[in-house]
Design a protein around this motif. Structure first.
Motif, PDB file in Angstrom:
ATOM      1  N   ILE A  60       0.850  -1.271   0.130  1.00 31.12           N
ATOM      2  CA  ILE A  60       0.113   0.017   0.003  1.00 31.12           C
ATOM      3  C   ILE A  60       0.736   1.341   0.064  1.00 31.12           C
ATOM      4  CG2 ILE A  60      -1.715   1.398   1.453  1.00 31.12           C
ATOM      5  CD1 ILE A  60      -2.856  -1.205  -0.022  1.00 31.12           C
ATOM      6  N   LEU A  61       1.820   1.280   1.042  1.00 31.67           N
ATOM      7  CA  LEU A  61       2.657   2.732   1.078  1.00 31.67           C
ATOM      8  C   LEU A  61       3.350   2.829  -0.094  1.00 31.67           C
ATOM      9  CD1 LEU A  61       3.439   2.527   5.031  1.00 31.67           C
ATOM     10  CD2 LEU A  61       1.669   3.521   4.050  1.00 31.67           C
ATOM     11  N   PRO A  62       3.909   1.777  -0.573  1.00 30.87           N
ATOM     12  CA  PRO A  62       4.730   2.098  -1.880  1.00 30.87           C
ATOM     13  C   PRO A  62       4.107   2.328  -3.031  1.00 30.87           C
ATOM     14  CG  PRO A  62       5.708   0.115  -0.767  1.00 30.87           C
ATOM     15  CD  PRO A  62       4.478   0.812  -0.124  1.00 30.87           C
ATOM     16  N   LEU A  63       2.912   2.142  -3.082  1.00 27.26           N
ATOM     17  CA  LEU A  63       1.965   2.537  -4.237  1.00 27.26           C
ATOM     18  C   LEU A  63       1.353   3.735  -4.020  1.00 27.26           C
ATOM     19  CD1 LEU A  63      -0.310  -0.672  -4.924  1.00 27.26           C
ATOM     20  CD2 LEU A  63       1.394   0.444  -6.553  1.00 27.26           C
ATOM     21  N   ILE A  64       0.796   4.102  -2.893  1.00 28.28           N
ATOM     22  CA  ILE A  64       0.300   5.435  -2.693  1.00 28.28           C
ATOM     23  C   ILE A  64       1.065   6.746  -2.359  1.00 28.28           C
ATOM     24  CG2 ILE A  64      -1.898   4.436  -2.719  1.00 28.28           C
ATOM     25  CD1 ILE A  64      -1.881   4.980   0.307  1.00 28.28           C
ATOM     26  N   HIS A  66       4.178   7.160  -3.451  1.00 31.60           N
ATOM     27  CA  HIS A  66       5.162   7.566  -4.526  1.00 31.60           C
ATOM     28  C   HIS A  66       4.427   8.311  -5.619  1.00 31.60           C
ATOM     29  CE1 HIS A  66       7.341   6.252  -8.495  1.00 31.60           C
ATOM     30  NE2 HIS A  66       8.342   6.895  -7.785  1.00 31.60           N
ATOM     31  N   PRO A  67       4.673   9.703  -5.482  1.00 28.88           N
ATOM     32  CA  PRO A  67       3.600  10.678  -6.542  1.00 28.88           C
ATOM     33  C   PRO A  67       3.455  10.052  -8.086  1.00 28.88           C
ATOM     34  CG  PRO A  67       5.290  11.924  -5.167  1.00 28.88           C
ATOM     35  CD  PRO A  67       5.540  10.328  -4.994  1.00 28.88           C
ATOM     36  N   PRO A  68       4.763   9.686  -8.845  1.00 26.48           N
ATOM     37  CA  PRO A  68       4.129   9.256 -10.249  1.00 26.48           C
ATOM     38  C   PRO A  68       3.159   7.956  -9.994  1.00 26.48           C
ATOM     39  CG  PRO A  68       6.442   9.715  -9.830  1.00 26.48           C
ATOM     40  CD  PRO A  68       6.054   9.588  -8.536  1.00 26.48           C
ATOM     41  N   THR A  69       3.403   6.953  -9.295  1.00 28.02           N
ATOM     42  CA  THR A  69       2.270   5.936  -9.113  1.00 28.02           C
ATOM     43  C   THR A  69       0.978   6.247  -8.715  1.00 28.02           C
ATOM     44  OG1 THR A  69       4.478   4.283  -8.547  1.00 28.02           O
ATOM     45  CG2 THR A  69       2.174   3.524  -8.314  1.00 28.02           C
ATOM     46  N   LEU A  70       0.983   7.331  -7.593  1.00 27.17           N
ATOM     47  CA  LEU A  70      -0.326   7.652  -7.251  1.00 27.17           C
ATOM     48  C   LEU A  70      -1.012   8.462  -8.470  1.00 27.17           C
ATOM     49  CD1 LEU A  70      -2.138   8.505  -4.824  1.00 27.17           C
ATOM     50  CD2 LEU A  70      -0.843  10.444  -4.627  1.00 27.17           C
ATOM     51  N   ALA A  71      -0.534   9.058  -9.222  1.00 29.62           N
ATOM     52  CA  ALA A  71      -1.006   9.730 -10.147  1.00 29.62           C
ATOM     53  C   ALA A  71      -1.457   8.666 -11.248  1.00 29.62           C
ATOM     54  CB  ALA A  71       0.043  10.842 -10.891  1.00 29.62           C
ATOM     55  N   ALA A  72      -0.544   7.606 -11.363  1.00 28.97           N
ATOM     56  CA  ALA A  72      -1.230   6.786 -12.375  1.00 28.97           C
ATOM     57  C   ALA A  72      -2.237   5.729 -11.990  1.00 28.97           C
ATOM     58  CB  ALA A  72       0.133   5.855 -12.772  1.00 28.97           C
ATOM     59  N   LEU A  73      -2.392   5.776 -10.669  1.00 27.20           N
ATOM     60  CA  LEU A  73      -3.617   4.752 -10.249  1.00 27.20           C
ATOM     61  C   LEU A  73      -4.950   4.999 -10.905  1.00 27.20           C
ATOM     62  CD1 LEU A  73      -2.724   4.815  -6.570  1.00 27.20           C
ATOM     63  CD2 LEU A  73      -2.323   2.787  -8.197  1.00 27.20           C
ATOM     64  N   PRO A  74      -5.801   4.111 -11.202  1.00 30.45           N
ATOM     65  CA  PRO A  74      -6.730   3.996 -11.837  1.00 30.45           C
ATOM     66  C   PRO A  74      -7.759   4.935 -11.083  1.00 30.45           C
ATOM     67  CG  PRO A  74      -6.723   1.999 -10.814  1.00 30.45           C
ATOM     68  CD  PRO A  74      -5.345   2.602 -10.772  1.00 30.45           C
ATOM     69  N   GLU A  94      10.105  -0.429 -10.613  1.00 32.18           N
ATOM     70  CA  GLU A  94      10.669   0.082  -9.543  1.00 32.18           C
ATOM     71  C   GLU A  94      10.111  -0.230  -8.101  1.00 32.18           C
ATOM     72  OE1 GLU A  94       9.830   4.270 -10.131  1.00 32.18           O
ATOM     73  OE2 GLU A  94      11.443   4.295 -11.993  1.00 32.18           O
ATOM     74  N   LEU A  95       8.845  -0.912  -8.487  1.00 29.21           N
ATOM     75  CA  LEU A  95       7.995  -1.088  -7.246  1.00 29.21           C
ATOM     76  C   LEU A  95       8.668  -2.160  -6.101  1.00 29.21           C
ATOM     77  CD1 LEU A  95       5.290  -0.541  -5.666  1.00 29.21           C
ATOM     78  CD2 LEU A  95       4.251  -2.263  -6.856  1.00 29.21           C
ATOM     79  N   PRO A  96       9.186  -3.307  -6.619  1.00 35.05           N
ATOM     80  CA  PRO A  96       9.769  -3.928  -5.460  1.00 35.05           C
ATOM     81  C   PRO A  96      11.012  -3.306  -4.820  1.00 35.05           C
ATOM     82  CG  PRO A  96       9.339  -5.414  -7.551  1.00 35.05           C
ATOM     83  CD  PRO A  96       9.225  -3.803  -7.964  1.00 35.05           C
ATOM     84  N   GLU A  97      11.780  -2.495  -5.361  1.00 35.36           N
ATOM     85  CA  GLU A  97      12.587  -1.692  -4.567  1.00 35.36           C
ATOM     86  C   GLU A  97      11.869  -0.939  -3.573  1.00 35.36           C
ATOM     87  OE1 GLU A  97      16.023  -0.518  -3.092  1.00 35.36           O
ATOM     88  OE2 GLU A  97      15.995  -2.201  -4.186  1.00 35.36           O
ATOM     89  N   ARG A  98      10.852  -0.123  -4.125  1.00 33.24           N
ATOM     90  CA  ARG A  98      10.107   0.841  -3.083  1.00 33.24           C
ATOM     91  C   ARG A  98       9.637  -0.102  -1.982  1.00 33.24           C
ATOM     92  NH1 ARG A  98       7.967   3.073  -7.798  1.00 33.24           N
ATOM     93  NH2 ARG A  98       5.835   2.433  -7.331  1.00 33.24           N
ATOM     94  N   ILE A  99       9.001  -1.163  -2.186  1.00 30.27           N
ATOM     95  CA  ILE A  99       8.686  -1.845  -1.079  1.00 30.27           C
ATOM     96  C   ILE A  99       9.637  -2.568  -0.053  1.00 30.27           C
ATOM     97  CG2 ILE A  99       7.522  -4.173  -0.671  1.00 30.27           C
ATOM     98  CD1 ILE A  99       6.000  -4.261  -3.073  1.00 30.27           C
TER      99      ILE A  99
END
Length: 177
Positions: A60-64, A66-74, A94-99
């Protein structure tokens, strides 16, 4: 609002809260991060009527946050994850590294939630606890960015609940449970 800096992540997260950079202490505090995980859990439970898989608690935290990922969420929770993933391969790369980098923060938030009875952690995963957060109330002070992050947490919970098996979602993200 994302994490970077010259300190290693392990040493940065082991600093006392008063010694952390103020922006990081505000964004990554266990109560706020826990609220985000609790929102995702609550919305997942509403749709699936089952526990929120524990590995999702670390996604959850790495997805939301991270500004570019947050902006890309459906915009809708019924978007297929496979389609979204294909359209956002660079973000998922890049997500596994952010996790991994945010794992200490996610763990701290989960411990905070469990200690306060907000969530229960068991073999099934995460469930709303005996003392759930009042998540429907609008905070008296907030910013549009924080409001977007809060909305995104619930959206991701509903989105994951509308998808296939949790293992498939994690594999699509390049994460192994």
């Amino acid at each position: 609002m994302h994490y970077r800096g010259s300190l290693t992540m392990a040493s940065r997260w082991s600093l006392a809260w008063r010694n952390r950079p103020p922006e990081e202490a505000a964004l990554f505090n266990p109560a706020f991060c826990g609220e985000l995980i609790a929102r995702a859990t609550k919305d997942y439970e509403k749709i699936r009527a089952s526990a929120f898989p524990l590995p999702f608690g670390f996604v959850i935290l790495p997805l939301i946050l991270h500004p570019p990922t947050l902006a890309a969420l459906p915009g809708r929770a019924n978007t297929t994850f496979a389609t979204w993933s294909a359209d956002n391969e660079s973000l998922l790369a890049e997500l596994p590294e952010r996790i991994l980098r945010l794992r200490p923060i996610s763990r701290e938030a989960l411990l905070f939630l469990a200690q306060h009875g907000v969530l229960k952690v068991n073999a099934e995963g995460l469930r709303t606890g005996e003392h759930p957060m009042k998540l429907s109330a609008k905070p008296t002070t907030s910013t549009p960015d924080v409001d977007d992050i809060r909305r995104a947490a619930g959206l991701v919970g509903r989105w994951f609940a509308n998808q296939g098996a949790p293992v498939q979602i994690l594999q699509t993200m390049g994460v192994t449970p």
